[in-house]
Design a protein around this motif. Structure first.
Motif, PDB file in Angstrom:
ATOM      1  N   TYR A  26      -0.112   1.217  -3.786  1.00  0.00           N
ATOM      2  CA  TYR A  26       0.851   1.177  -2.600  1.00  0.00           C
ATOM      3  C   TYR A  26       2.325   1.867  -2.908  1.00  0.00           C
ATOM      4  O   TYR A  26       2.495   2.311  -3.875  1.00  0.00           O
ATOM      5  CB  TYR A  26       1.158  -0.351  -2.387  1.00  0.00           C
ATOM      6  CG  TYR A  26       1.991  -1.021  -3.600  1.00  0.00           C
ATOM      7  CD1 TYR A  26       3.189  -1.002  -3.610  1.00  0.00           C
ATOM      8  CD2 TYR A  26       1.024  -1.731  -4.437  1.00  0.00           C
ATOM      9  CE1 TYR A  26       3.953  -1.541  -4.934  1.00  0.00           C
ATOM     10  CE2 TYR A  26       1.759  -2.285  -5.488  1.00  0.00           C
ATOM     11  CZ  TYR A  26       3.391  -2.260  -5.663  1.00  0.00           C
ATOM     12  OH  TYR A  26       3.981  -2.675  -6.565  1.00  0.00           O
ATOM     13  N   PRO A 108      -0.514   2.497   8.456  1.00  0.00           N
ATOM     14  CA  PRO A 108      -0.117   0.711   8.699  1.00  0.00           C
ATOM     15  C   PRO A 108       0.289   0.189   7.273  1.00  0.00           C
ATOM     16  O   PRO A 108      -0.167   0.542   6.216  1.00  0.00           O
ATOM     17  CB  PRO A 108      -1.378   0.152   9.229  1.00  0.00           C
ATOM     18  CG  PRO A 108      -2.514   0.946   8.684  1.00  0.00           C
ATOM     19  CD  PRO A 108      -2.217   2.525   8.643  1.00  0.00           C
ATOM     20  N   LEU A 110       0.775  -3.361   4.894  1.00  0.00           N
ATOM     21  CA  LEU A 110       0.289  -4.385   4.788  1.00  0.00           C
ATOM     22  C   LEU A 110       1.295  -5.370   4.211  1.00  0.00           C
ATOM     23  O   LEU A 110       1.955  -4.667   3.232  1.00  0.00           O
ATOM     24  CB  LEU A 110      -1.059  -4.204   3.897  1.00  0.00           C
ATOM     25  CG  LEU A 110      -2.274  -3.637   4.593  1.00  0.00           C
ATOM     26  CD1 LEU A 110      -3.158  -3.424   3.628  1.00  0.00           C
ATOM     27  CD2 LEU A 110      -2.656  -4.301   5.771  1.00  0.00           C
ATOM     28  N   LYS A 111       1.106  -6.709   4.234  1.00  0.00           N
ATOM     29  CA  LYS A 111       1.929  -7.436   3.385  1.00  0.00           C
ATOM     30  C   LYS A 111       1.354  -7.971   2.113  1.00  0.00           C
ATOM     31  O   LYS A 111       0.004  -7.668   2.067  1.00  0.00           O
ATOM     32  CB  LYS A 111       2.063  -8.895   4.119  1.00  0.00           C
ATOM     33  CG  LYS A 111       3.133  -8.856   5.233  1.00  0.00           C
ATOM     34  CD  LYS A 111       3.478 -10.217   5.937  1.00  0.00           C
ATOM     35  CE  LYS A 111       4.381 -10.180   7.154  1.00  0.00           C
ATOM     36  NZ  LYS A 111       4.709 -11.539   7.537  1.00  0.00           N
ATOM     37  N   TYR A 136     -12.908   1.892   3.611  1.00  0.00           N
ATOM     38  CA  TYR A 136     -13.066   0.450   3.050  1.00  0.00           C
ATOM     39  C   TYR A 136     -14.460   0.071   2.986  1.00  0.00           C
ATOM     40  O   TYR A 136     -15.538   0.529   3.494  1.00  0.00           O
ATOM     41  CB  TYR A 136     -12.577  -0.560   4.478  1.00  0.00           C
ATOM     42  CG  TYR A 136     -11.091  -0.745   4.397  1.00  0.00           C
ATOM     43  CD1 TYR A 136     -10.585  -1.549   3.352  1.00  0.00           C
ATOM     44  CD2 TYR A 136     -10.320  -0.043   5.369  1.00  0.00           C
ATOM     45  CE1 TYR A 136      -9.068  -1.828   3.563  1.00  0.00           C
ATOM     46  CE2 TYR A 136      -8.932  -0.277   5.476  1.00  0.00           C
ATOM     47  CZ  TYR A 136      -8.221  -1.010   4.641  1.00  0.00           C
ATOM     48  OH  TYR A 136      -6.856  -1.342   4.656  1.00  0.00           O
ATOM     49  N   VAL A 181      -8.263  -5.934  -0.441  1.00  0.00           N
ATOM     50  CA  VAL A 181      -7.463  -6.265   0.833  1.00  0.00           C
ATOM     51  C   VAL A 181      -8.422  -7.760   1.029  1.00  0.00           C
ATOM     52  O   VAL A 181      -9.496  -7.726   1.250  1.00  0.00           O
ATOM     53  CB  VAL A 181      -7.476  -5.549   2.031  1.00  0.00           C
ATOM     54  CG1 VAL A 181      -6.873  -6.278   3.058  1.00  0.00           C
ATOM     55  CG2 VAL A 181      -6.569  -4.262   1.539  1.00  0.00           C
ATOM     56  N   GLY A 184      -6.162  -9.451   5.731  1.00  0.00           N
ATOM     57  CA  GLY A 184      -5.375  -8.568   6.126  1.00  0.00           C
ATOM     58  C   GLY A 184      -4.135  -8.511   5.116  1.00  0.00           C
ATOM     59  O   GLY A 184      -3.005  -7.746   5.563  1.00  0.00           O
ATOM     60  N   LYS A 185      -4.013  -8.950   4.023  1.00  0.00           N
ATOM     61  CA  LYS A 185      -3.034  -8.711   2.825  1.00  0.00           C
ATOM     62  C   LYS A 185      -3.534  -8.043   1.763  1.00  0.00           C
ATOM     63  O   LYS A 185      -4.605  -8.104   1.373  1.00  0.00           O
ATOM     64  CB  LYS A 185      -2.401 -10.349   2.496  1.00  0.00           C
ATOM     65  CG  LYS A 185      -1.783 -10.789   3.648  1.00  0.00           C
ATOM     66  CD  LYS A 185      -1.161 -12.076   2.814  1.00  0.00           C
ATOM     67  CE  LYS A 185      -0.201 -12.721   4.020  1.00  0.00           C
ATOM     68  NZ  LYS A 185       0.556 -13.922   3.657  1.00  0.00           N
ATOM     69  N   LEU A 186      -2.527  -7.356   1.201  1.00  0.00           N
ATOM     70  CA  LEU A 186      -2.969  -6.569  -0.344  1.00  0.00           C
ATOM     71  C   LEU A 186      -2.795  -7.717  -1.331  1.00  0.00           C
ATOM     72  O   LEU A 186      -1.898  -8.188  -1.573  1.00  0.00           O
ATOM     73  CB  LEU A 186      -1.943  -5.800  -0.415  1.00  0.00           C
ATOM     74  CG  LEU A 186      -1.941  -4.916  -2.017  1.00  0.00           C
ATOM     75  CD1 LEU A 186      -3.243  -4.073  -1.851  1.00  0.00           C
ATOM     76  CD2 LEU A 186      -0.647  -3.932  -2.142  1.00  0.00           C
TER      77      LEU A 186
END
Length: 225
Positions: A26, A108, A110-111, A136, A181, A184-186
């Motif tokens: 990241y 995009p 990601l949180k 993915y 992931v 929807g989050k790392l």
């Protein structure tokens, strides 16, 4: 002690550089730093963490795969797409490599999940097995270790994606750092493969890596100032 003259002699063992394929996990815009690998770069002979004087990251194109098999870990093969560095390394520590990118990446955001949010169950891993475009793939978190002592082995992953299994046999060298992931989050990054079962491996919490990248960000500010 020398048998020839009975005197003790000293030798010097030097390794001046190393290179390999890994995955950037990241980029944190709040610190302008990146994180990758999820584990430190160790010397291939001693197994010890290599001290870092300087280092660069460059783009890689994947052009081959050695499939992983029981007792024989596979690997991604590739070549440097460009000799120009896209970033510089600031730290090589047990939780990965950290540094600064020359420019912010596109895509995009990601949180990042806190480790308490990570649960056993389905996940996606983002990795590149051909060319330079990541994809993915499906996987499953089978077990989680929340202890601080787990370091870069916080979760056990199993690859469930048939396409990835057919092409790589599971987790292979070069996939270290691939983002994990969930919802929807790392939540983390792939770190190691099980030698006797390449369909499984370990992952590190994203939270653990963020702590180190913030330290790298503080170091970067000191150098700039």
């Amino acid at each position: 002690c020398s048998e020839a003259d009975g005197l003790y002699k000293a030798g010097v063992w030097v390794r001046d550089s190393t290179a390999g394929i890994g995955t950037l996990t990241y980029y944190d815009p709040s610190t302008s730093c990146f994180a990758g690998l999820g584990h430190g770069i160790c010397d291939s002979d001693t197994g010890k963490l290599m001290p870092l004087l300087s280092g660069n990251i460059v783009s890689v194109t994947i052009n081959g795969i050695t499939q992983g098999r029981k007792g024989a870990p596979g690997e991604l093969r590739g070549y440097f797409s460009d000799d120009a560095a896209i970033g510089t390394l600031l730290a090589n520590v047990p939780s990965g490599v950290y540094g600064r990118l020359a420019r912010s990446p596109q895509g995009p955001a990601l949180k990042a999940a806190m480790k308490q949010e990570v649960k056993p169950g389905p996940v996606k891993i983002l990795t590149t097995i051909h060319g330079s475009s990541p994809q993915y793939f499906n996987a499953e978190i089978e077990r989680i270790d929340y202890r601080d002592s787990a370091q870069s082995k916080n979760m056990v992953l199993r690859i469930t994606d048939e396409k990835l299994l057919s092409q790589t046999g599971g987790i292979v060298q070069g996939m270290s750092g691939s983002p994990i992931v969930q919802n929807g989050k790392l939540v983390g990054a792939v770190t190691h493969v099980f030698v006797n079962d390449p369909t499984c491996g370990y992952g590190i919490f994203a939270e653990n890596m963020l702590e180190e990248s913030r330290a790298a960000g503080a170091l970067l500010k000191q150098k700039v100032s």
